[in-house]
Scaffold this motif. Structure first.
Motif, short mmCIF file in Angstrom:
data_model
loop_
_atom_site.label_atom_id
_atom_site.label_comp_id
_atom_site.label_asym_id
_atom_site.label_seq_id
_atom_site.Cartn_x
_atom_site.Cartn_y
_atom_site.Cartn_z
N GLU A 95 -5.75 0.69 20.24
CA GLU A 95 -6.41 0.09 19.92
C GLU A 95 -5.40 -1.11 19.35
OE1 GLU A 95 -10.10 2.08 17.75
OE2 GLU A 95 -8.84 2.00 16.70
N ALA A 96 -4.59 -1.43 18.90
CA ALA A 96 -3.15 -2.40 18.10
C ALA A 96 -3.23 -2.59 19.62
CB ALA A 96 -2.15 -1.27 17.82
N TRP B 263 2.94 -7.59 13.48
CA TRP B 263 1.50 -7.39 13.55
C TRP B 263 0.87 -7.03 12.46
CZ3 TRP B 263 -0.46 -10.85 17.88
CH2 TRP B 263 0.20 -11.19 18.80
N SER B 264 -0.69 -7.43 12.50
CA SER B 264 -1.19 -6.91 11.14
C SER B 264 -2.33 -7.13 11.50
CB SER B 264 -0.78 -6.67 9.72
OG SER B 264 -0.43 -8.36 9.34
N PHE C 51 -4.37 -3.50 7.96
CA PHE C 51 -3.65 -3.10 8.66
C PHE C 51 -2.04 -3.05 9.47
CE2 PHE C 51 -8.28 -3.58 9.12
CZ PHE C 51 -9.27 -2.29 10.02
N TYR C 52 -1.78 -2.61 9.66
CA TYR C 52 -0.45 -2.54 10.57
C TYR C 52 -0.40 -2.34 11.81
CZ TYR C 52 1.71 -2.68 5.67
OH TYR C 52 1.76 -3.08 4.49
N LEU C 53 -0.35 -3.25 12.79
CA LEU C 53 -0.50 -2.93 14.56
C LEU C 53 1.04 -2.21 15.20
CD1 LEU C 53 -2.85 -5.65 15.45
CD2 LEU C 53 -2.98 -3.51 14.78
N ASN C 54 2.03 -2.56 14.48
CA ASN C 54 3.50 -2.50 15.30
C ASN C 54 4.48 -1.67 13.46
OD1 ASN C 54 3.95 -4.96 14.18
ND2 ASN C 54 5.38 -5.61 15.70
N LEU D 295 -6.26 3.97 13.13
CA LEU D 295 -6.38 3.25 14.15
C LEU D 295 -6.07 3.66 15.46
CD1 LEU D 295 -3.97 -0.46 14.07
CD2 LEU D 295 -6.86 0.14 13.65
N LYS E 126 2.65 1.91 12.03
CA LYS E 126 2.03 1.50 13.16
C LYS E 126 0.72 2.61 12.95
CE LYS E 126 1.34 1.37 18.23
NZ LYS E 126 1.91 1.73 20.09
N GLY E 127 -0.53 1.96 13.37
CA GLY E 127 -2.00 2.61 12.83
C GLY E 127 -2.45 3.03 11.55
#
Length: 590
Positions: free
Chosen positions: A365-366, A548-549, A478-481, A361, A516-517
């Motif tokens: 974007e996240a 968050w994912s 995806f891992y957002l955090n 990412l 994250k990312g």
């Protein structure tokens, strides 16, 4: 409407396309572009959108529309009039270009010809834009090609396989290693030789069997013998290959293939000669790919395939799956990022096939995805198996989710495009991205992303959607955090471990830590097209913080969860370039 010109040669075509594209974006005061919801490379039978041309005096400046036929079959161009009727304009021979005078609001449609006439290859509207010239490139259409019997006749291929001996292929192996001995050269000698001759695909040989993925390296042709009547050309009618069955060095076979077969026929012939059991009536045919994951066009000839020393990979399931090679093996995927940067994929597991990509990412974007999804989150639901109907969702998962459409969302479209280039799977195979939030104590018990038809006996409609082997085959997660504690993605059967008794236990197998990312890519199918029970996975309990994912599920065929309007890029980017059309050569047995 008036035809301006038709150009037939490849050189003139390339030059004109370049000039027209340059003109189309040269001056900001000019106005004209094409607005289409058709996915290039795809078509549909009588699949028009019911459009009709319109005209506004404010847009009276003419626009030149250039139509390029790269579909490899003859087509026909129509102007759709103000009542929605098609008006014939010109024939479009394969490889040709035509220019038409047009205006903003005009609709243009391209159809096949003859028995192919019901297929609409492209439909577009001239819209306001920065140029007074616009180019519509019509690409090969898989759906129409399949309807025109591109798929090889398996019975005929089996008969052909029985007529072609592989003795010369074995002799070609000896030539590769420079051995005059009667015995077949050793596997190590062959491997060293094909690598030395540039067969990059051999670098994908695996420590464990990759069922249904076979590595194909070209071998040299043997010299033809001569007699008093002239040259014996029989040896020149075949091409020889070394095949590493299931990507194992120990699976070495030497095969001969008729040089005039197509890639589609050759793939089935190889599988037939290897005595591999194909799934009956499977949704996809076996297919050949370049060593970087680009599909070889089904019409491409064995001669052309054989001339590339880099080699090919054959997938019985017809879809690309990145080879794992060995745990912690890394390889680069070029031109897959937002700015055409290279991603590094690391093999986390061979069984099931799991990869990790750090920094997928881009900055910003996240947070953007989290902010957009947060107001829409709802309690996560399940597609219940027969045995689980009547049970509470909370027994299996505790999280919130939101299916986020990428339509008109440039950020998500850019991400999906990168998913396509990373996985080498068309984004048209994907469901809409699912955003997930796990609060403290949130979890998801171990489960499969695929749907086993045997688990849905009471759901006839759902079972029908899984006909002929259709199913989810790949998950991009995806891992957002970053998560303070917990929240890993666990694979309790990794490495062939038995089915767990506690589906929330994350102490066994492999667990991927949120970062994250980062994305992980794992496959629910084997390269053979069979479901992989070892892909069992779950969301481990979040003990501290929130997680968050995003899930992006990709099927092994077109997904029915979205419309063509979701796509604004060309899925044809996954198809190797096709040479200019030539006169077809058909093998006697086919």
């Amino acid at each position: 409407m008036q035809r301006v010109t038709v150009v037939g040669t490849a050189v003139a075509l390339a030059a004109l396309v370049l000039v027209l594209m340059t003109v189309g974006c040269a001056a900001s005061e000019q106005r004209g572009r094409l607005e289409s919801q058709f996915v290039p490379g795809h078509c549909s039978k009588d699949g028009t959108r019911g459009l009709r041309s319109t005209f506004n005096e404010a847009d009276a400046a003419p626009v030149t529309v250039s139509v390029v036929n790269q579909a490899e079959v003859p087509l026909h161009l129509f102007w759709v009039d103000y009542n929605g009727r098609e008006t014939s304009q010109t024939a479009l021979p394969a490889g040709s270009l035509t220019q038409q005078a047009s205006y903003v609001g005009h609709v243009w449609r391209v159809r096949g010809t003859g028995s192919n006439a019901a297929w609409v290859y492209h439909e577009t509207v001239v819209a306001r834009g920065p140029g007074d010239a616009a180019v519509m490139t019509v690409l090969p259409c898989r759906e129409a090609a399949e309807a025109q019997d591109v798929k090889p006749d398996h019975e005929r291929v089996r008969r052909l396989a029985a007529t072609i001996a592989d003795d010369d292929a074995v002799a070609a192996l000896r030539v590769v290693v420079g051995s005059e001995e009667v015995m077949v050269p050793s596997v190590d000698d062959v491997l060293k030789a094909v690598l030395a001759k540039g067969c990059d695909a051999a670098k994908y040989l695996s420590e464990e069997p990759s069922f249904g993925c076979h590595i194909v390296c070209p071998l040299p042709s043997l010299p033809s013998s001569s007699d008093s009547k002239g040259s014996d050309k029989s040896k020149d009618q075949v091409r020889h290959v070394a095949v590493f069955v299931n990507s194992l060095a120990s699976g070495l076979r030497a095969l001969s293939l008729p040089r005039d077969l197509t890639a589609a026929q050759a793939a089935v012939l190889i599988v037939t000669k290897l005595n591999r059991p194909l799934i009956p009536d499977f949704v996809n045919e076996p297919a050949l790919f370049s060593q970087m994951g680009f599909l070889q066009h089904p019409h491409k000839k064995v001669d052309a395939l054989h001339s590339d020393p880099k080699g090919l990979l054959l997938f019985e399931g017809g879809k690309w799956i990145w080879p794992g090679v060995r745990v912690n093996h890394t390889f680069e995927v070029p031109n897959a990022g937002a700015k055409n940067q290279t991603y590094v994929m690391r093999t986390v597991s061979l069984s099931p096939r799991i990869f990790e990509v750090l920094g997928f990412l881009e900055d910003g974007e996240a947070p953007y995805i989290i902010d957009r999804a947060r107001p829409h989150l709802g309690t996560a639901q399940l597609a219940y198996k027969d045995a689980d109907k009547g049970k509470a969702t909370e027994e299996f998962r505790k999280s919130n989710y939101y299916f986020m459409s990428s339509e008109k969302d440039v950020v998500l479209q850019n991400i999906e495009h990168r998913v396509q280039m990373l996985t080498r799977l068309p984004i048209s195979h994907a469901e809409q991205p699912q955003v997930l939030r796990y609060d403290p104590t949130g979890f998801y018990s171990a489960h499969h992303d695929y749907f086993d038809p045997a688990d849905y006996q009471t759901s006839a409609e759902f079972r029908a959607s899984l006909a002929n082997g259709r199913n989810r085959m790949c998950t991009v997660f995806f891992y957002l955090n970053n998560v303070t504690r917990g929240g890993e993605t666990g694979f309790p059967r990794a490495g062939g471990l038995p089915t767990p008794t506690d589906y929330r236990d994350c102490s066994k197998g492999i667990a991927s830590k949120p970062q994250k990312g980062k994305v992980i890519v794992f496959y629910s199918m084997l390269p053979s097209g069979n479901l992989d029970p070892l892909s069992l996975h779950g969301g481990c309990t979040v003990y501290e913080g929130e997680k968050w994912s995003i899930n992006v599920w990709l099927w092994n065929t077109e997904a029915s969860y979205r419309s063509d309007s979701d796509f604004t890029w060309r899925t044809s980017a996954l198809l190797d370039p096709v040479p200019p059309p030539t006169e077809p050569v058909v093998h006697d047995e086919l």
